[in-house]
Design an enzyme around this catalytic site. Structure first.
Site, PDB file in Angstrom:
ATOM      1  N   TYR A  58       0.823  -1.212   0.000  1.00 47.89           N
ATOM      2  CA  TYR A  58       0.000   0.000   0.000  1.00 47.89           C
ATOM      3  C   TYR A  58       0.860   1.267   0.000  1.00 47.89           C
ATOM      4  O   TYR A  58       0.335   2.364  -0.244  1.00 47.89           O
ATOM      5  CB  TYR A  58      -0.921   0.041   1.228  1.00 47.89           C
ATOM      6  N   HIS A 119       1.449 -11.481   2.160  1.00 45.29           N
ATOM      7  CA  HIS A 119       0.312 -10.833   1.496  1.00 45.29           C
ATOM      8  C   HIS A 119      -0.358 -11.731   0.451  1.00 45.29           C
ATOM      9  O   HIS A 119      -1.583 -11.720   0.305  1.00 45.29           O
ATOM     10  CB  HIS A 119       0.771  -9.526   0.842  1.00 45.29           C
TER      11      HIS A 119
END
Length: 270
Positions: A58, A119
Site C-alpha cells: 500500500y 500478502h
C-alpha cells in the site's frame, strides 16, 4: 464496546478494524502518490478504531505510523497489521524478509508489529516456507506479536501448516456478498486460524441491498451494519474502509444487536 478474537497464541485481536489501502494518497487513489495525509486515520481513531490494517504494497505504512504518533495514545492501545509482499524483492529468503520487516518497523515508527502476514501466495513452495521461517524467527525475537497469511486457499494454507514450527494465526481473505468463501473460512477455523475478511462491504447490488435494508430495519441498522454484524457473528474479523468520518462511526456501531437465525440464512444466500 469492541469485541475481540483470541488468536491461537493467546493474543487478543479486535474483531473490527479499518482498512487503509487508499489512505494518505492523492485523491484517495490506490495508485496515487503518497502524501502522508492522516485525515482519514485521525477521524477513524477519534471514532474509536484501534485496529489498523496496512501493507508494504500500500506504500502508506508511514502514514499509519504518523497517525498513531499524532493521536497521542500509547502504542500498545493499537493493533497494527501489515503484510509482506509475496515477491522476491521482499521475501523468499531470511535476508530479504528481515530487510522488509525492518523497513516496515521504521515506517510505522514502532519496535513491534502486532500481526505480519504474507500478502499473497506464489508458486514456489520453498520460497514461501523460507519466508515463513523468517517470520517465525522475527516472532521469536518479539518483533512481531502474531504471524499469518493472506489470500491463501486450503492447499496453500496446508503448505504452511504442515511445515511450520509456529502455526499461522490469521488468514486474511476476500469475503463478502460477491463471494463468501465459506469453505476456506471453515477450513481455517478447523485449524485454529482466525479469518479476516477484506472488502467485507463490497459486492452488493441493488437487489441484495434491498434485502439487507429490510433486515436492518428490524434492528434500526443500515445494510452495511448488517453485513458487518453477519461476519462478526460467525467469528470473522472485518476491516471495512471509509474516507467518511460518519461512515467510519457507523461501521463501528455494530455491537448492540444480534441477527436472528432466519436473517443470517437470508444473508448467507445472497
Amino acid at each position: 464496546m469492541m469485541e475481540f478474537v483470541t488468536l491461537n497464541n493467546g493474543v487478543e485481536m479486535p474483531i473490527l478494524g479499518t482498512g487503509t489501502n487508499t489512505f494518505g494518497k492523492v485523491d484517495g487513489d490506490y495508485f496515487g502518490e503518497v502524501t502522508d495525509d492522516t485525515t482519514e486515520l485521525q477521524s477513524a481513531i477519534a471514532a474509536g478504531y484501534r485496529a489498523i490494517d496496512t501493507a508494504v504494497a500500500y506504500r502508506n505504512e508511514s502514514t499509519v505510523g504518523k497517525a498513531i504518533k499524532e493521536s497521542g495514545l500509547p502504542r500498545e492501545d493499537f493493533f497494527i497489521t501489515s503484510k509482506i509482499p509475496g515477491d522476491l524483492d521482499h521475501a523468499g529468503s531470511a535476508e530479504k524478509v528481515e530487510a522488509t520487516l525492518n523497513a516496515s518497523l521504521e515506517a510505522l515508527q514502532t519496535d513491534y508489529i502486532d500481526l505480519y502476514l504474507i500478502h499473497h501466495p506464489w508458486d514456489n513452495e520453498n520460497e514461501m516456507l523460507q519466508t515463513w521461517y523468517a517470520l517465525e524467527n522475527a516472532y521469536n525475537e518479539g518483533k512481531i506479536k502474531a504471524i499469518g497469511v493472506s489470500n491463501f486457499d486450503q492447499d496453500q494454507l496446508d503448505i504452511i501448516i504442515d511445515n511450520a514450527r509456529i502455526q499461522p494465526m490469521v488468514n486474511q481473505i476476500k469475503s463478502n456478498v460477491e463471494v463468501w468463501n465459506d469453505d476456506i473460512i471453515e477450513y481455517s477455523a478447523e485449524n485454529d486460524v482466525v479469518v479476516t475478511a477484506w472488502a467485507p462491504m463490497k459486492g452488493t447490488d441493488e437487489a441484495s441491498r434491498a434485502i439487507l435494508d429490510e433486515i436492518g430495519a428490524q434492528y434500526g441498522k443500515t445494510w452495511g451494519q448488517v453485513l458487518l454484524r453477519y461476519q462478526i457473528e460467525r467469528g470473522v474479523v472485518v476491516i471495512p474502509k471509509s474516507h467518511n468520518a460518519d461512515h467510519q462511526a457507523d461501521n463501528l456501531n455494530v455491537f448492540d444487536f444480534k441477527l436472528s437465525d432466519a436473517d443470517k440464512e437470508k444473508i448467507a444466500s445472497l
